[in-house]
Scaffold this motif. Structure first.
Motif, PDB file in Angstrom:
ATOM      1  N   GLN A  40      48.326  44.764  37.252  1.00 33.02           N
ATOM      2  CA  GLN A  40      47.941  43.536  37.942  1.00 33.02           C
ATOM      3  C   GLN A  40      48.000  43.690  39.469  1.00 33.02           C
ATOM      4  N   SER A  41      48.682  44.727  39.958  1.00 34.68           N
ATOM      5  CA  SER A  41      48.732  44.941  41.399  1.00 34.68           C
ATOM      6  C   SER A  41      47.368  45.348  41.951  1.00 34.68           C
ATOM      7  N   ALA A  42      46.444  45.722  41.071  1.00 33.08           N
ATOM      8  CA  ALA A  42      45.075  46.005  41.496  1.00 33.08           C
ATOM      9  C   ALA A  42      44.289  44.729  41.757  1.00 33.08           C
ATOM     10  N   GLY A  43      44.854  43.589  41.387  1.00 31.78           N
ATOM     11  CA  GLY A  43      44.109  42.335  41.447  1.00 31.78           C
ATOM     12  C   GLY A  43      44.603  41.391  42.512  1.00 31.78           C
ATOM     13  N   SER A  44      43.815  40.343  42.709  1.00 34.45           N
ATOM     14  CA  SER A  44      44.197  39.252  43.601  1.00 34.45           C
ATOM     15  C   SER A  44      43.724  37.949  42.992  1.00 34.45           C
ATOM     16  N   VAL A  45      44.484  36.877  43.266  1.00 32.92           N
ATOM     17  CA  VAL A  45      44.145  35.549  42.773  1.00 32.92           C
ATOM     18  C   VAL A  45      44.092  34.608  43.967  1.00 32.92           C
ATOM     19  N   GLU A  46      43.022  33.822  44.027  1.00 31.39           N
ATOM     20  CA  GLU A  46      42.838  32.906  45.149  1.00 31.39           C
ATOM     21  C   GLU A  46      42.401  31.541  44.634  1.00 31.39           C
ATOM     22  N   PHE A  47      43.123  30.507  45.029  1.00 31.77           N
ATOM     23  CA  PHE A  47      42.718  29.138  44.759  1.00 31.77           C
ATOM     24  C   PHE A  47      41.821  28.709  45.922  1.00 31.77           C
ATOM     25  N   GLN A  48      40.522  28.621  45.676  1.00 34.94           N
ATOM     26  CA  GLN A  48      39.569  28.406  46.760  1.00 34.94           C
ATOM     27  C   GLN A  48      38.636  27.242  46.429  1.00 34.94           C
ATOM     28  N   SER A  49      37.909  26.775  47.430  1.00 31.38           N
ATOM     29  CA  SER A  49      37.045  25.603  47.266  1.00 31.38           C
ATOM     30  C   SER A  49      35.593  25.877  47.634  1.00 31.38           C
ATOM     31  N   ASP A  50      35.243  27.112  47.959  1.00 32.47           N
ATOM     32  CA  ASP A  50      33.864  27.421  48.353  1.00 32.47           C
ATOM     33  C   ASP A  50      32.923  27.513  47.162  1.00 32.47           C
ATOM     34  N   VAL A  51      33.422  28.014  46.025  1.00 36.18           N
ATOM     35  CA  VAL A  51      32.611  28.178  44.813  1.00 36.18           C
ATOM     36  C   VAL A  51      33.338  27.467  43.685  1.00 36.18           C
ATOM     37  N   THR A  52      32.793  26.341  43.211  1.00 30.63           N
ATOM     38  CA  THR A  52      33.446  25.549  42.172  1.00 30.63           C
ATOM     39  C   THR A  52      32.431  25.109  41.130  1.00 30.63           C
TER      40      THR A  52
END
Length: 307
Positions: A40-52
Motif C-alpha cells: 500500500q506504500s505504492a499508493g496514495s489516497v486523496e479526498f478531493q472535489s474536482d472530479v465527483t
C-alpha cells in the motif's frame, strides 16, 4: 432463462455501510479504511472535489512504481478495505455499490490490473494463496469480471470455446491445477477478445452465467456498479453484477473456496491494484454502499428483478 433470486442474508451486524467521500476522511458510518503495509506504500489516497459523481467529494486513488521492474510476487496497491469487525460471513450474501471512473491515462499494456475484489479470509493454517472469488479486472485497456473456485477438471468430452464463447450451460474458464483453482470469465467489455486474455481456453459447467454479460468500457467517465455476492464453493454460489442500472450478468454454481484453514468471513477491497508496473495509475471512486438489502444500493424498480 429466469433470474436466480438473491436470498435475504442474515448476519450479526446488518447495518448499512455508506460513504459518499464528501469529507476529509472516511465517514465513521462507512466502515472503510486505508491499510498501511509495504504494498500500500505504492499508493496514495486523496479526498478531493474536482472530479465527483455526486455531492461535493470523491476518492482519488493512485499507485506509482514501488517494486523492482519485472519483479515476481510484488504488487502495487491503493486499496480501501472494510474494517475487520464489519465483515460479512462467507456463507451469507450482501449487496455492494460504488461509482468508478478512470483517470484520462488508461493503461493499455498487457498487464494485470484490478479495480475491486472480494476474497475469503485466509487463516494461518491455510495451504496456498487464494485468488478473489469475484474481481473486476482490466488487461490491455479492456475490463472484465471473473469468479474463482476450487479446481474441477472438465470431462474429456467438454466443449472448447469458439471465438471465446462456450455453449449454453458452460462458461469460459482458465484451468489452474497448480494452484488448485480455476478462474471463470463472467462478464466483459465489448472489445475483449481471446487475444487479450488467451488463458480462458476451456469451458466449465461448474459455473453457469446468464448474460448479456457486457460491462462498460474503461474510460474517463463515471459508471455506477452494484454487486450481490454470496460465495458457494459446493455449488450454491450466487453473483449478480449490475452496471448503470442494467443487469450485466448472473453467475451461479461453484463460487469461492472451501480449503482447510480458510476463515469464516468474506471481505471487500476496492482501488487500483497491479503487478509491478510503470508510471502512475489513477482511479476515482464515489458513493460506496454495502447492505443486506438490494433497495439500499439500487432503485426499487431494478431490485424487483431479484425478488
Amino acid at each position: 432463462m429466469a433470474l436466480v433470486l438473491a436470498p435475504i442474508p442474515l448476519w450479526a451486524d446488518e447495518a448499512v455501510l455508506r460513504d459518499d467521500f464528501d469529507g476529509k476522511d472516511f465517514a465513521p458510518e462507512g466502515g472503510l479504511y486505508y491499510r498501511d503495509n509495504f504494498e500500500q506504500s505504492a499508493g496514495s489516497v486523496e479526498f478531493q472535489s474536482d472530479v465527483t459523481r455526486s455531492g461535493s467529494g470523491a476518492l482519488k486513488l493512485s499507485v506509482r512504481p514501488n517494486c523492482a521492474p519485472e519483479s515476481e510476487g510484488c504488487s502495487e496497491r491503493a486499496e480501501i478495505w472494510e474494517r475487520t469487525a464489519l465483515r460479512v460471513p462467507y456463507d451469507h450474501g450482501a449487496w455492494y455499490a460504488f461509482a468508478l471512473r478512470f483517470a484520462k491515462h488508461i493503461p493499455q499494456d498487457d498487464h494485470r490490473y484490478v479495480m475491486a475484489q472480494w476474497k475469503r479470509e485466509i487463516g494461518p493454517d491455510a495451504d496456498g494463496d487464494f485468488s478473489p472469488f469475484l474481481a473486476l479486472r482490466m488487461r490491455s485497456g479492456v475490463m472484465f469480471a471473473t469468479v474463482e473456485t476450487n479446481f474441477v477438471a472438465p470431462p474429456a468430452s467438454a466443449p472448447r470455446p469458439a471465438d471465446g464463447i462456450c455453449p449454453e450451460g458452460w462458461a469460459p474458464v482458465w484451468l489452474r491445477p497448480e494452484t488448485r483453482q480455476m478462474r471463470v470469465l463472467v462478464a466483459e467489455a465489448p472489445d475483449l477478445s481471446t487475444k487479450i486474455v488467451p488463458e480462458f481456453d476451456h469451458c466449465t459447467d461448474q459455473v453457469q452465467v446468464v448474460g448479456p454479460a457486457v460491462l462498460p468500457s474503461a474510460e474517463a467517465e463515471w459508471h455506477d456498479y452494484a454487486f450481490f455476492t454470496k460465495p458457494g464453493p459446493n455449488g450454491d454460489g450466487l453473483i449478480h453484477i449490475v452496471a448503470d442500472g442494467a443487469l450485466v450478468a448472473t453467475a451461479t454454481g461453484r463460487i469461492g473456496h472451501d480449503d482447510i484453514g480458510l476463515g469464516a468471513n468474506q471481505y471487500f477491497k476496492f482501488g487500483p491494484y497491479r503487478d509491478a508496473g510503470k508510471g502512475e495509475w489513477t482511479l476515482f471512486y464515489d458513493n460506496f454502499t454495502r447492505s443486506p438489502q438490494c433497495d439500499a444500493v439500487l432503485p426499487a424498480s431494478i431490485c424487483g428483478e431479484f425478488e
